[in-house]
Design a protein around this motif. Structure first.
Motif, PDB file in Angstrom:
ATOM      1  N   ASP A 410      53.239  37.358  42.569  1.00 13.74           N
ATOM      2  CA  ASP A 410      51.760  36.846  42.288  1.00 13.74           C
ATOM      3  C   ASP A 410      50.730  37.657  42.527  1.00 13.74           C
ATOM      4  N   ARG A 411      50.938  38.514  42.884  1.00 19.01           N
ATOM      5  CA  ARG A 411      50.120  39.803  42.542  1.00 19.01           C
ATOM      6  C   ARG A 411      49.761  40.060  40.939  1.00 19.01           C
ATOM      7  N   VAL A 412      50.444  40.101  40.598  1.00 15.54           N
ATOM      8  CA  VAL A 412      50.300  40.584  39.051  1.00 15.54           C
ATOM      9  C   VAL A 412      49.431  39.147  38.687  1.00 15.54           C
ATOM     10  N   LYS A 413      50.024  38.193  38.339  1.00 16.03           N
ATOM     11  CA  LYS A 413      50.073  36.768  38.202  1.00 16.03           C
ATOM     12  C   LYS A 413      48.097  36.698  38.315  1.00 16.03           C
ATOM     13  N   HIS A 414      48.196  36.702  40.019  1.00 19.58           N
ATOM     14  CA  HIS A 414      45.954  36.922  40.216  1.00 19.58           C
ATOM     15  C   HIS A 414      45.555  37.548  39.285  1.00 19.58           C
ATOM     16  N   VAL A 419      41.658  38.638  35.717  1.00 17.45           N
ATOM     17  CA  VAL A 419      40.903  39.906  34.745  1.00 17.45           C
ATOM     18  C   VAL A 419      41.048  38.994  33.181  1.00 17.45           C
ATOM     19  N   ILE A 420      41.451  38.177  32.745  1.00 15.46           N
ATOM     20  CA  ILE A 420      41.395  36.574  31.689  1.00 15.46           C
ATOM     21  C   ILE A 420      39.547  36.427  31.477  1.00 15.46           C
ATOM     22  N   VAL A 421      39.591  36.195  33.119  1.00 14.92           N
ATOM     23  CA  VAL A 421      38.368  35.437  33.437  1.00 14.92           C
ATOM     24  C   VAL A 421      37.798  35.964  33.751  1.00 14.92           C
ATOM     25  N   HIS A 422      37.651  37.220  34.191  1.00 13.96           N
ATOM     26  CA  HIS A 422      36.513  38.108  33.800  1.00 13.96           C
ATOM     27  C   HIS A 422      36.221  38.469  32.030  1.00 13.96           C
ATOM     28  N   GLY A 446      28.115  42.505  37.020  1.00 11.24           N
ATOM     29  CA  GLY A 446      27.902  41.351  38.418  1.00 11.24           C
ATOM     30  C   GLY A 446      27.158  39.617  38.290  1.00 11.24           C
ATOM     31  N   LEU A 447      27.108  39.757  37.714  1.00 13.00           N
ATOM     32  CA  LEU A 447      26.336  38.400  36.936  1.00 13.00           C
ATOM     33  C   LEU A 447      27.769  37.574  36.920  1.00 13.00           C
ATOM     34  N   ASN A 448      28.654  38.713  36.041  1.00  9.40           N
ATOM     35  CA  ASN A 448      29.932  38.585  35.044  1.00  9.40           C
ATOM     36  C   ASN A 448      30.691  37.827  36.576  1.00  9.40           C
ATOM     37  N   SER A 449      31.009  39.016  37.553  1.00  6.80           N
ATOM     38  CA  SER A 449      31.737  38.622  38.615  1.00  6.80           C
ATOM     39  C   SER A 449      31.614  37.238  39.122  1.00  6.80           C
ATOM     40  N   PHE A 450      30.105  37.023  39.962  1.00 13.12           N
ATOM     41  CA  PHE A 450      29.400  36.128  40.738  1.00 13.12           C
ATOM     42  C   PHE A 450      30.498  35.104  39.822  1.00 13.12           C
ATOM     43  N   LEU A 451      30.220  34.569  38.588  1.00  9.88           N
ATOM     44  CA  LEU A 451      30.007  33.390  38.067  1.00  9.88           C
ATOM     45  C   LEU A 451      32.622  33.474  37.421  1.00  9.88           C
ATOM     46  N   GLU A 452      32.608  34.811  37.949  1.00  7.33           N
ATOM     47  CA  GLU A 452      34.497  34.320  38.023  1.00  7.33           C
ATOM     48  C   GLU A 452      34.331  33.977  39.281  1.00  7.33           C
ATOM     49  N   TYR A 453      34.037  34.512  40.096  1.00  7.00           N
ATOM     50  CA  TYR A 453      34.689  34.076  41.200  1.00  7.00           C
ATOM     51  C   TYR A 453      34.325  32.080  41.587  1.00  7.00           C
ATOM     52  N   VAL A 454      33.578  31.975  40.945  1.00  7.49           N
ATOM     53  CA  VAL A 454      32.929  30.610  40.989  1.00  7.49           C
ATOM     54  C   VAL A 454      33.838  29.943  40.171  1.00  7.49           C
ATOM     55  N   ALA A 455      34.437  30.881  38.270  1.00  8.50           N
ATOM     56  CA  ALA A 455      35.637  29.777  37.636  1.00  8.50           C
ATOM     57  C   ALA A 455      36.847  29.635  38.724  1.00  8.50           C
ATOM     58  N   LEU A 456      37.304  30.859  39.310  1.00 10.93           N
ATOM     59  CA  LEU A 456      38.395  30.940  40.454  1.00 10.93           C
ATOM     60  C   LEU A 456      38.756  29.520  40.947  1.00 10.93           C
ATOM     61  N   MET A 457      37.483  30.001  41.516  1.00 10.19           N
ATOM     62  CA  MET A 457      37.387  28.762  43.023  1.00 10.19           C
ATOM     63  C   MET A 457      37.888  27.279  42.190  1.00 10.19           C
ATOM     64  N   GLU A 458      37.110  26.961  40.974  1.00  8.01           N
ATOM     65  CA  GLU A 458      36.968  25.577  40.564  1.00  8.01           C
ATOM     66  C   GLU A 458      38.816  25.597  39.692  1.00  8.01           C
ATOM     67  N   PRO A 461      41.288  26.587  44.773  1.00  7.01           N
ATOM     68  CA  PRO A 461      40.303  27.020  45.598  1.00  7.01           C
ATOM     69  C   PRO A 461      40.333  27.547  46.771  1.00  7.01           C
ATOM     70  N   ASN A 462      42.114  28.060  46.645  1.00  4.28           N
ATOM     71  CA  ASN A 462      42.685  29.064  47.403  1.00  4.28           C
ATOM     72  C   ASN A 462      43.524  30.400  46.495  1.00  4.28           C
ATOM     73  N   PHE A 463      42.236  30.041  45.315  1.00  5.24           N
ATOM     74  CA  PHE A 463      43.052  31.680  44.762  1.00  5.24           C
ATOM     75  C   PHE A 463      42.612  33.430  45.258  1.00  5.24           C
ATOM     76  N   PRO A 464      43.387  34.092  45.600  1.00  8.88           N
ATOM     77  CA  PRO A 464      42.986  35.154  46.188  1.00  8.88           C
ATOM     78  C   PRO A 464      42.033  36.508  45.469  1.00  8.88           C
ATOM     79  N   ALA A 465      40.608  34.946  45.358  1.00  2.52           N
ATOM     80  CA  ALA A 465      39.567  36.271  44.362  1.00  2.52           C
ATOM     81  C   ALA A 465      39.489  37.168  45.214  1.00  2.52           C
ATOM     82  N   ASP A 466      39.458  38.877  44.459  1.00  2.00           N
ATOM     83  CA  ASP A 466      38.530  39.804  45.734  1.00  2.00           C
ATOM     84  C   ASP A 466      37.069  40.620  45.573  1.00  2.00           C
TER      85      ASP A 466
END
Length: 739
Positions: A410-414, A419-422, A446-458, A461-466
């Motif tokens: 799961d660590r490799v998959k996530h 990194v693809i989203v980012h 920074g702005l991109n990492s923020f939107l990456e988090y938003v996209a991963l939660m969309e 919602p339980n995605f293990p975002a760093d």
């Protein structure tokens, strides 16, 4: 002797002055006139481009050829540069970023170099025995439009081209450059581009910074010609590209822009599959199959093919090519247009890449578009290149592969999905909202990492975002401040690059959205910024001002604390006092009344509040309050309100004064959860401005109809509070890690 006596007088005075200065209450809410550039006709006080805003344009016609056998790249380009500045230009600056790979590069010389206590034979040989790789540009000529040689000077990663006469406002100049360089094995020699070597002799190429590129000239920096040392990435003008790429005939290739000759480089079967992909919105279509890729990787063709691309209004150009590539694609429906999501990967990437990559690309385009603007380009491509994570217009390289047996954790998959989203998200920041990466890494990362988090939660919602959650940045912000820099630091001066330029700004924006401003106000302002500055060159001031301008939210205190300092947040519960309503005054009342101004003076009958534990407290007071227990209050209520109005009055039974303290230097909202004796809870949110008059303590009184048994600050860990041991009343015991 006179000097000695003066010293005796001066130093005590200095000491007193310093003590008095330290006692001052710092104004954390003062406006940032001392930090922000003055608005002007280029960039307005609202954060929008001004009426005199301009930007330069650089158009390229490029022909390159890959020598796969010898790992060399040969190129020729014609650049047409348009000067839209009001002033004339005496010379032009171009970026030669590939020169960081030159044997003469100074980049390795600015890094600390220690003696490792143990090394592999290969590592020792490369470090001490072998000659360094030489991968810098070899410039064969620079010529004007008539073919006449132009004078130029190369200073490390920058090249100055002399002009015979100044290039005036509105004028264009065309010139040509011919070059070649040795392509680096990026897993050995590092770099954001190069090739990956496989055991069967094949290579996977990711080619970027492969051509001399125009530097940015603007109203802020003039020429942005800071050297490329390796950390601060790129600042580039927009333009149009016509690029012909010649590679071995058995290669499969993708690049920035529209492919103009697909029928010449795809087989009829691949053309039919691609046409099917253009209509497939629910799942990817395999265009170049694994069987076709496996057959090609055994051939090593000596024939050539030229792939022709045209890209409009992009700031850069990237290429990836290999005979090992599998290719899949699907269509993506956005609000106003359709686009394509594409992935290229070797068989070593399967089954992970076939299952997830293109779907994640499509999701990213939809998510980011919904928070900014519809993705304007015809495609977005994800390339599987091991140990990479890098972005260019319409194309990016991403790490993440299963084990040799096809299994993956799961660590490799996530990690691969993140990194693809980012990297796909970087199409928005900085490829379109084109900030200066060389100066301000956080503005895109920074702005991109923020939107990456938003996209991963969309996505889940339980995605293990760093990066993004406030609690995840606490270890960094609570570290030794001698090892920290403010977010507003030059890219080459940051020691903890990932935390400073990615994690902290992502957390700061997430806190703004979820806790300080709220999603509605934040999302509108953020989208306003993105649309104001798409296909333009914004600065930090433009972002800060737009976020305030579009929301009516004064955020100077927030920018100052989070972006210009290394201050941290620590808010605690200092004291809780329980009060009881009484008919009799306490001993403190007389002193309290003396402090009241005449206009606020209380006249006539009074209601008294007695603190638990005070001299005036009596044990019989310790009971739930009722209006009938206080004669003066009961008389007032009966005289002032009708029976119907009395029925609507609140009926608090308990009164608690809570003192909050702030050991941390950041000002932040106070989020309080009250837990009552029946197990129910109640949330209270106090804006950061509660600290404006006293930066150390704040008081609030809670009048409740149920007894409070617990008070907790920031129960959901949404403010990056670095010390939670002082967040609760009664104080909670911190469990030992051995418990």
């Amino acid at each position: 002797m006179r000097k000695f006596l003066l010293g005796l007088v001066v130093f005590p005075l200095l000491s007193i002055a310093q003590e008095k200065k330290a006692e001052k209450n710092p104004d954390k809410f003062k406006q940032m006139y001392d930090l922000l550039a003055t608005p002007n006709m280029y960039r307005t006080a609202s954060g929008a481009p001004g009426p005199e805003y301009y930007q330069q344009q650089a158009d390229y016609k490029i022909d390159i050829e890959l020598d796969d056998k010898n790992t060399k790249l040969y190129g020729q380009e014609t650049v047409t540069y348009t000067n839209n500045a009001k002033e004339g230009l005496d010379y032009l600056w171009m970026q030669l970023d590939q020169n960081q790979q030159s044997r003469k590069s100074l980049s390795p010389m600015v890094e600390n170099n220690v003696t490792d206590p143990v090394m592999s034979p290969k590592g020792f040989s490369r470090k001490y025995l072998e000659e360094d790789f030489d991968g810098g540009f070899n410039i064969e000529y620079v010529k004007d439009a008539t073919g006449k040689p132009m004078n130029y000077t190369i200073n490390q990663t920058m090249m100055r081209i002399e002009l015979a006469t100044p290039l005036k406002h509105g004028e264009k100049i065309s010139f040509s450059i011919k070059w070649w360089y040795n392509i680096n094995n990026y897993r050995l020699d590092g770099g954001r581009s190069g090739y990956e070597q496989f055991e069967d002799g094949n290579r996977l190429y990711i080619l970027a910074q492969f051509y001399p590129r125009m530097a940015v000239y603007n109203d802020v920096e003039g020429w942005q010609n800071q050297q490329f040392w390796g950390a601060g990435e790129f600042a580039l003008p927009f333009g149009n590209f016509d690029v012909n790429i010649t590679v071995p005939a058995d290669h499969v290739l993708e690049a920035t822009g529209d492919l103009l000759n697909r029928s010449e480089v795809f087989t009829p079967a691949q053309l039919a599959r691609y046409a099917q992909a253009e209509k497939s919105f629910d799942k990817p279509v395999i265009v170049v199959t694994q069987a076709e890729a496996e057959a090609a990787e055994k051939g090593f063709s000596t024939q050539k093919k030229t792939w022709k691309f045209k890209a409009t209004n992009v700031r850069d150009f990237g290429i990836s090519t290999s005979r090992k590539f599998i290719y899949d694609a699907m269509a993506v429906k956005l609000a106003t247009r359709n686009t394509m999501a594409i992935s290229l990967y070797p068989k070593e990437g399967n089954p992970l890449w076939e299952e997830y990559s293109t779907r994640i690309v499509a999701h990213t385009l939809k998510s980011y578009s919904s928070h900014t603007f519809d993705y304007p380009y015809p495609k977005a491509i994800s390339i599987n290149a091991e140990d990479q994570g890098m972005e260019y217009p319409m194309i990016c390289w991403n790490w993440g592969r299963p084990d040799a047996d096809g299994k993956y954790s799961d660590r490799v998959k996530h990690g691969m999905m993140s990194v693809i989203v980012h990297e796909v998200g970087h199409n928005f920041f900085p490829m379109i909202v084109n900030s200066d990466e060389r100066q301000w890494t956080w503005m895109d990362e920074g702005l991109n990492s923020f939107l990456e988090y938003v996209a991963l939660m969309e996505w889940d919602p339980n995605f293990p975002a760093d990066r993004g959650p406030a609690k995840n940045i606490v270890p960094y912000m609570s570290g030794d401040e001698r090892g920290l820099e403010p977010i507003m630091s030059n890219s080459e001066s940051i020691r903890q690059f990932g935390n400073n330029a990615y994690g902290k700004p992502a957390a700061a924006l997430n806190i703004l959205r979820e806790t300080v401003m709220g999603r509605e106000l934040f999302d509108y302002a953020f989208k306003t910024y993105a649309n104001r500055w798409k296909f333009k060159h914004p600065t930090p001031e433009d972002f800060f001002r737009t976020m305030e301008d579009a929301s009516a939210f004064d955020l100077d205190w927030y920018w100052r604390g989070w972006f210009y300092t290394t201050d941290y947040n620590d808010i605690g519960v200092k004291e809780v006092k329980k009060y009881f309503v009484s008919n009799e005054p306490s001993k403190e009342v007389k002193d309290f009344l003396k402090t009241r101004r005449r206009r606020n003076r209380i006249e006539g009958p009074m209601v008294y509040m007695i603190a638990d534990g005070s001299e005036s407290y009596k044990s019989e007071m310790n009971k739930p309050f009722e209006i009938k227990d206080c004669k003066t209050l009961q008389e007032y209520v009966e005289k002032t309100f009708t029976k119907e109005e009395q029925a609507k009055l609140k009926a608090p039974k308990y009164f608690y004064q809570v003192t909050f303290d702030k050991p941390g230097e950041l000002v932040m909202p106070i989020i309080v959860e009250l837990t009552f004796e029946d197990g129910t809870t109640e949330m209270h949110h106090f804006p950061a401005q509660i600290w404006r008059m006293n930066d150390k303590e704040a008081n609030r009184t809670f009048a409740t109809d149920k007894a409070i048994v617990k008070i907790k600050i920031d129960p959901k860990e949404e403010t990056a509070d670095i010390n939670t041991t002082n967040n609760s009343w009664p104080k909670e015991e911190v469990k030992s890690k051995f418990d």
